[in-house]
Design a protein around this motif. Structure first.
Motif, short mmCIF file in Angstrom:
data_model
loop_
_atom_site.label_atom_id
_atom_site.label_comp_id
_atom_site.label_asym_id
_atom_site.label_seq_id
_atom_site.Cartn_x
_atom_site.Cartn_y
_atom_site.Cartn_z
N VAL A 156 0.86 -1.18 0.00
CA VAL A 156 0.00 0.00 0.00
C VAL A 156 0.90 1.23 0.00
O VAL A 156 1.85 1.31 0.79
CB VAL A 156 -0.92 0.03 1.24
CG1 VAL A 156 -1.87 1.22 1.17
CG2 VAL A 156 -1.71 -1.27 1.37
N GLU A 157 0.62 2.18 -0.87
CA GLU A 157 1.38 3.43 -0.93
C GLU A 157 0.43 4.62 -0.88
O GLU A 157 -0.66 4.57 -1.46
CB GLU A 157 2.24 3.50 -2.19
CG GLU A 157 3.36 2.47 -2.22
CD GLU A 157 4.24 2.63 -3.44
OE1 GLU A 157 5.46 2.85 -3.28
OE2 GLU A 157 3.70 2.53 -4.56
N GLN A 158 0.88 5.65 -0.21
CA GLN A 158 0.06 6.86 -0.07
C GLN A 158 0.92 8.11 -0.23
O GLN A 158 1.99 8.21 0.37
CB GLN A 158 -0.63 6.88 1.30
CG GLN A 158 -1.42 8.16 1.59
CD GLN A 158 -2.05 8.13 2.96
OE1 GLN A 158 -3.17 7.67 3.15
NE2 GLN A 158 -1.32 8.63 3.96
N ASN A 159 0.46 9.03 -1.05
CA ASN A 159 1.09 10.34 -1.21
C ASN A 159 0.08 11.41 -0.83
O ASN A 159 -1.09 11.36 -1.26
CB ASN A 159 1.53 10.56 -2.66
CG ASN A 159 2.66 9.64 -3.07
OD1 ASN A 159 3.81 9.86 -2.73
ND2 ASN A 159 2.32 8.59 -3.80
N VAL A 160 0.52 12.38 -0.05
CA VAL A 160 -0.34 13.49 0.37
C VAL A 160 0.43 14.79 0.23
O VAL A 160 1.58 14.90 0.66
CB VAL A 160 -0.82 13.34 1.83
CG1 VAL A 160 -1.72 14.50 2.23
CG2 VAL A 160 -1.55 12.01 2.04
N VAL A 161 -0.21 15.78 -0.38
CA VAL A 161 0.32 17.14 -0.41
C VAL A 161 -0.83 18.06 -0.01
O VAL A 161 -1.94 17.95 -0.56
CB VAL A 161 0.83 17.53 -1.82
CG1 VAL A 161 1.33 18.97 -1.81
CG2 VAL A 161 1.93 16.59 -2.27
N GLU A 162 -0.57 18.95 0.93
CA GLU A 162 -1.66 19.79 1.42
C GLU A 162 -1.12 21.12 1.92
O GLU A 162 -0.01 21.19 2.46
CB GLU A 162 -2.40 19.08 2.55
CG GLU A 162 -3.65 19.81 3.02
CD GLU A 162 -4.41 18.99 4.04
OE1 GLU A 162 -5.34 18.25 3.64
OE2 GLU A 162 -4.09 19.08 5.24
N GLY A 163 -1.88 22.16 1.72
CA GLY A 163 -1.54 23.49 2.22
C GLY A 163 -2.77 24.18 2.79
O GLY A 163 -3.87 24.06 2.24
N VAL A 164 -2.59 24.90 3.89
CA VAL A 164 -3.68 25.60 4.56
C VAL A 164 -3.24 27.01 4.91
O VAL A 164 -2.13 27.22 5.42
CB VAL A 164 -4.12 24.87 5.85
CG1 VAL A 164 -5.29 25.61 6.50
CG2 VAL A 164 -4.49 23.43 5.58
#
Length: 971
Positions: A506-514
């Motif tokens: 299982v692989e997960q990529n997350v990019v987030e800005g607030v």
């Protein structure tokens, strides 16, 4: 009141939100004013000096987890009233291979999020569900549990809420911690140790933390406890093998049967389980369950094989002692975090974690029967004399024999699982202006599971050996004699065995800005907003051993490859608007609104939103309410899993049974003639006058469904929080909260229960009034002709109707200082379930069932009406002790609600657990802890049909009274 105290009270109210959960003896200490310029509360992205939670949040301190003496985080969280115990790290069958998942409100582990510092943790399944035991306990500062829904804030899969692990931000020095647990019986050993060190750098502008932890748990088999040592369900698959003669037309004559067993003692079918074979290969009669006319006769042992709950009226094999009750596990955790303040505009941070753990699953030896069984030609040289005699006295004496076998000679079915889970997060936060801040991060995670299965049987090779004229001697030394306890040569064991190796990635990529800040000011205060964008992708790749393809293997479930990828692009925003302030009856009044749009690569755009009200009436009284709309897309496994075999629990649920409560309802009921005719049409054996279902399990087919649609959910909360208005030392620690919650989930994704499918074929709830074999429900399964058992039961993922659950969370806290004689405090947290309604909408007329106050036979289906914990703590100088009382209400079995068969022992009484712990600071930097869990040695509640081990091991304690000793040193 000073500014400092005003801020402290606001923050205390924000963190209180329920007087803190379970054994938390005090709200985490409020920091000094200079360190609380911004507060971000779980449930909102808005950073605000006066932040407060508009939805219920329960906060658990790290001390509460450590002092509980429970060795793993999941065991502690499962005691919270808001959590429905689901698969835990010690579950064997069903098993999550050592993983532990959290299930808020009983809506499923895939409908709540697990976060670390407000950011998605790395999941270990095709649905991205997080194993909470990959999170190091030693670095947990607190756990914030929001149970009112948080989809608009964190993502559409936060339907039931969020479990947010807040990790320690700074650490200076070295800490060593160890804990040892042992049961009163001298087994169930658990030992863990960890080391944490860290400190400041860059002239105090940075802080680095590193933690390494180790944990080991010993195995425990079911025969270690009396309650789990005996099977409560039947099986027709025996170590010596078995023959099911099948339809009456080709059963041996009654005269031949009477010659072997005596007149009138054994039916021509051999009984419910057919004919079995003793260790010497001779035939015995299994008898007919619940029919005293034909009992078990001719069985010569060994006695350890007998399931005593049914014997001597009926023989069934006791398979339980060969099953593990508590999974052994060995785990390593590594965790590090770095924070640095380059300037007030840029504060970079990084976090890395790695977990490696091994767990062993073991089930009883492989049963091969029915659709996974064999046929034996009458020319097989190993056929014993008594069997040859019965076979010769059939209408067609040369017909092959339907044969079943439990392969005890190959040992248990073992699954040795190695998990490697890691995640790296890097980001930065800072001030843009005096009123605006930002937080941007990216993370990558990977979970790899390697499983090595033992005990599987190659069906094709077994059949080849049975068909061979020489009994298979030309294929492996000695050939294969499966009748009785004849020895199997190592060459033949190797020939028929399959060691399967499976890989899951299982692989997960997350990019987030607030961005968060103040837009403008109103008379009541500043309007605060948070806006952000994020991208997430999740890929799942399951590569099973080629030997596990359907039809080839018996043992563990058949498997086919699964792979897929989902990605999500989100835009979200929140706004907090102060409406009134500093008026009579209105200390402050504000609303918060949030919206999120999620673009999914399969289902397109969906919107989630929330609206909440926060009204501080006075400093010590606060009212809150909120509504939320959420949309959850199907997961990779729900969409793309191939159709493979499964074995759902189906104990005494077959309408074709000739005796017991189920017979009174169906076969012997007002429509009995039509029921019997339909049974006969499906299988002559099932329609026979002596038929009792051959096993407590059906043979099902599970799998995904690419035609699924997203789920939608509406949630609502309303409540109030009271904090003592008194300055008196006797009353200033009084606090209370009451929150009503309601969650309705539509288009629920799931599989229909086995008993529902089969019994609706027989007109349960009016689903088949004509008892037509071509009815849609009847087409969802078939029967094994030789023994009448239910096979090919279609349990694919479908969009069902809805869940609708509601209730009240109540918390109360009180404490007072008794001067020189110490300090006494009380903390109470409880949940009352008003309802837990479900509807399975395959037809528009399906009934709605309320499962509140019931317990089921699958994990995560216990819904006690009341569940709560009361902690009484006493502190004197460096000594602290506490008594924790946990309550689980009485429950009826969910079968009594649905109209399915009300089988024996279908209810469980109310249960109390008492835990006593103590700690003492031997030195300023040395603390010892000791305690007793399950002080009264309360045994688990037994019921049928159950989850496993005659109970629900995730809900009830299966270990019994146990002791723990802990030690901590800080340098």
């Amino acid at each position: 009141m000073s500014t400092s105290k005003s801020v402290q009270r606001a923050v205390r109210l924000a963190l209180l939100t329920g007087a803190v959960a379970t054994v938390v003896t005090a709200v985490p200490a409020v920091a000094q004013e200079q360190s609380i310029s911004e507060v971000v509360v779980t449930g909102t992205r808005i950073a605000n000096r006066d932040a407060s939670a508009e939805t219920p949040i329960f906060t658990v301190s790290s001390d509460a987890i450590v002092e509980s003496g429970l060795a793993t985080v999941d065991h502690y969280l499962n005691t919270l009233p808001q959590v429905t115990p689901n698969l835990s790290s010690q579950s064997n069958n069903p098993s999550s291979n050592g993983r532990a998942f959290i299930d808020l409100r009983g809506l499923g582990t895939n409908r709540n999020l697990v976060l670390i510092n407000g950011k998605r943790a790395m999941g270990s399944t095709g649905g991205g569900v997080v194993d909470v035991n990959t999170i190091p306990t030693a670095l947990i500062d607190r756990v914030e549990v929001i149970t009112g829904g948080a989809a608009a804030t964190y993502g559409p899969d936060a339907v039931a809420g969020v479990v947010n692990f807040i990790m320690k931000k700074s650490f200076d020095g070295v800490a060593l911690n160890t804990n040892y647990n042992l049961t009163e019986e001298g087994d169930g050993q658990e030992w863990g140790a960890d080391m944490t060190f860290g400190g400041e750098f860059a002239d105090g502008k940075g802080n680095a933390i590193f933690n390494a932890g180790y944990f080991k748990r010993d195995d425990m088999y079911k025969d270690a406890r009396e309650f789990s040592a005996q099977a409560s369900t039947t099986t027709s698959t025996y170590p010596g093998g078995g023959w099911a003669p099948g339809a009456a037309a080709n059963q041996p004559t009654q005269a031949a049967v009477d010659t072997l067993f005596g007149p009138g003692r054994c039916d021509r079918s051999g009984g419910t389980g057919g004919f079995g074979f003793n260790p010497d290969g001779s035939v015995f009669c299994t008898g007919i369950q619940n029919n005293p006319t034909f009992d078990a006769v001719g069985f010569t042992g060994p006695d350890s094989y007998i399931a005593t709950a049914f014997y001597p009226d009926f023989y069934s094999y006791n398979f339980e002692p060969d099953n593990i009750l508590v999974l052994p596990m060995e785990r390593w955790n590594l965790f590090t975090s770095i924070d640095l303040e380059v300037s007030e505009w840029f504060r970079p941070y990084a976090q890395a974690q790695y977990t490696n753990y091994n767990a062993l699953q073991e089930l009883a030896p492989t049963p091969a029967a029915g659709s996974t069984g064999f046929t034996v030609p009458v020319t097989n040289p190993f056929i014993p004399t008594s069997l040859a005699y019965l076979a010769a006295n059939r209408a067609n004496p040369t017909a092959p024999l339907s044969f079943s076998k439990r392969f005890n000679d190959l040992g248990g079915r073992t699954g040795y699982n190695t998990h490697d889970v890691w995640q790296l997060t890097i980001g930065g936060t800072g001030d843009i202006t005096e009123t605006w801040t930002y937080d941007v991060y990216a993370s990558y995670g990977r979970s790899v599971q390697n499983e090595v299965q033992g005990g599987n049987v190659r069906r094709d090779r077994v059949q080849a050996l049975l068909n061979a004229a020489d009994g298979g001697a030309s294929l492996c030394a000695g050939g294969l004699n499966l009748f009785g306890s004849a020895a199997i040569s190592q060459a033949c064991k190797d020939y028929i065995s399959l060691e399967a190796k499976n890989l899951t990635v299982v692989e997960q990529n997350v990019v987030e800005g607030v961005l968060s800040g103040e837009v403008f000011s109103l008379p009541a205060g500043a309007v605060m907003v948070a806006v952000g964008a994020g991208y997430r992708d999740l890929s799942f790749d399951f590569r099973p051993d080629g030997g596990l393809q359907p039809g080839l293997v018996a043992g563990f479930n058949q498997q086919l490859p699964v792979n897929g990828k989902l990605n999500f692009t989100d835009l979200f925003g929140e706004v907090n608007i102060p409406i009134l302030a500093d008026l009579p009856g209105v200390k402050s009044l504000g609303v918060t609104a949030g919206v999120r749009t999620t673009d999914n690569n399969i289902f397109g755009d969906d919107e989630t939103w929330k609206l909440s009200l926060d009204w501080s009436i006075v400093d010590w009284a606060r009212f809150r309410a909120g509504v939320q709309k959420a949309v959850r897309s199907p997961s990779i496994t729900e969409l793309f899993s191939p159709q493979v075999n499964n074995f759902p629990t189906f104990t005494n649920q077959d309408p074709c049974n000739v005796s017991g409560a189920i017979a009174a309802q169906y076969r012997n009921g007002p429509d009995g003639a039509q029921v019997r005719a339909l049974c006969t049409a499906q299988s002559a054996t099932a329609g026979g006058a002596t038929y009792v279902q051959p096993s407590g399990q059906a043979t099902g087919i599970t799998g995904g469904n690419p035609n699924l649609s997203p789920e939608t959910a509406d949630s609502f909360t309303v409540g109030f929080v009271l904090q003592s208005p008194f300055d008196s030392p006797a009353l200033d620690r009084l606090s209370m909260s009451v929150d009503y919650w309601s969650i309705e989930l539509e288009d629920v994704i799931g599989a229909i229960e086995a008993s529902t499918i089969v019994q609706r074929c027989f007109n349960r709830e009016g689903a088949n009034p004509n008892y037509d074999i071509n009815n849609a429900w009847c087409q969802m399964f078939s029967r094994e002709q030789s023994n009448g058992g239910v096979i090919n039961l279609q349990q694919l993922q479908v969009n069902q109707a809805f869940f609708n659950t509601s209730g009240i969370d109540l918390t109360f806290g009180y404490g007072f200082d008794m001067g020189d004689v110490g300090d006494l405090s009380f903390q109470l947290v409880g949940t009352w379930i008003e309802k837990f309604e479900e509807q399975t909408a395959v037809t528009p007329f399906d009934p709605v069932y309320d499962y509140g106050g019931t317990i089921g036979s699958t994990t995560g289906t216990s819904y006690p009406e009341w569940k709560g914990t009361l902690v009484t703590a006493y502190t004197l100088n460096d000594f602290r002790t506490q008594l924790q009382a946990r309550y689980i209400d009485a429950m009826d079995h969910r079968n009594t609600v649905t109209g399915g068969s009300p089988v024996a022992n279908t209810s469980v009484p109310a249960t109390w657990y008492l835990d006593m712990t103590a700690s003492y600071d031997v030195l300023d930097n040395v603390t010892i802890r000791l305690g007793v869990n399950n002080l009264t040695n309360q045994e688990p509640r037994l019921y049928t049909p159950n989850v496993q081990a005659n109970t629900d091991p995730s809900l009830y304690d299966v270990l019994g009274r146990r002791y723990f000793l802990g030690f901590e040193m800080r340098m």
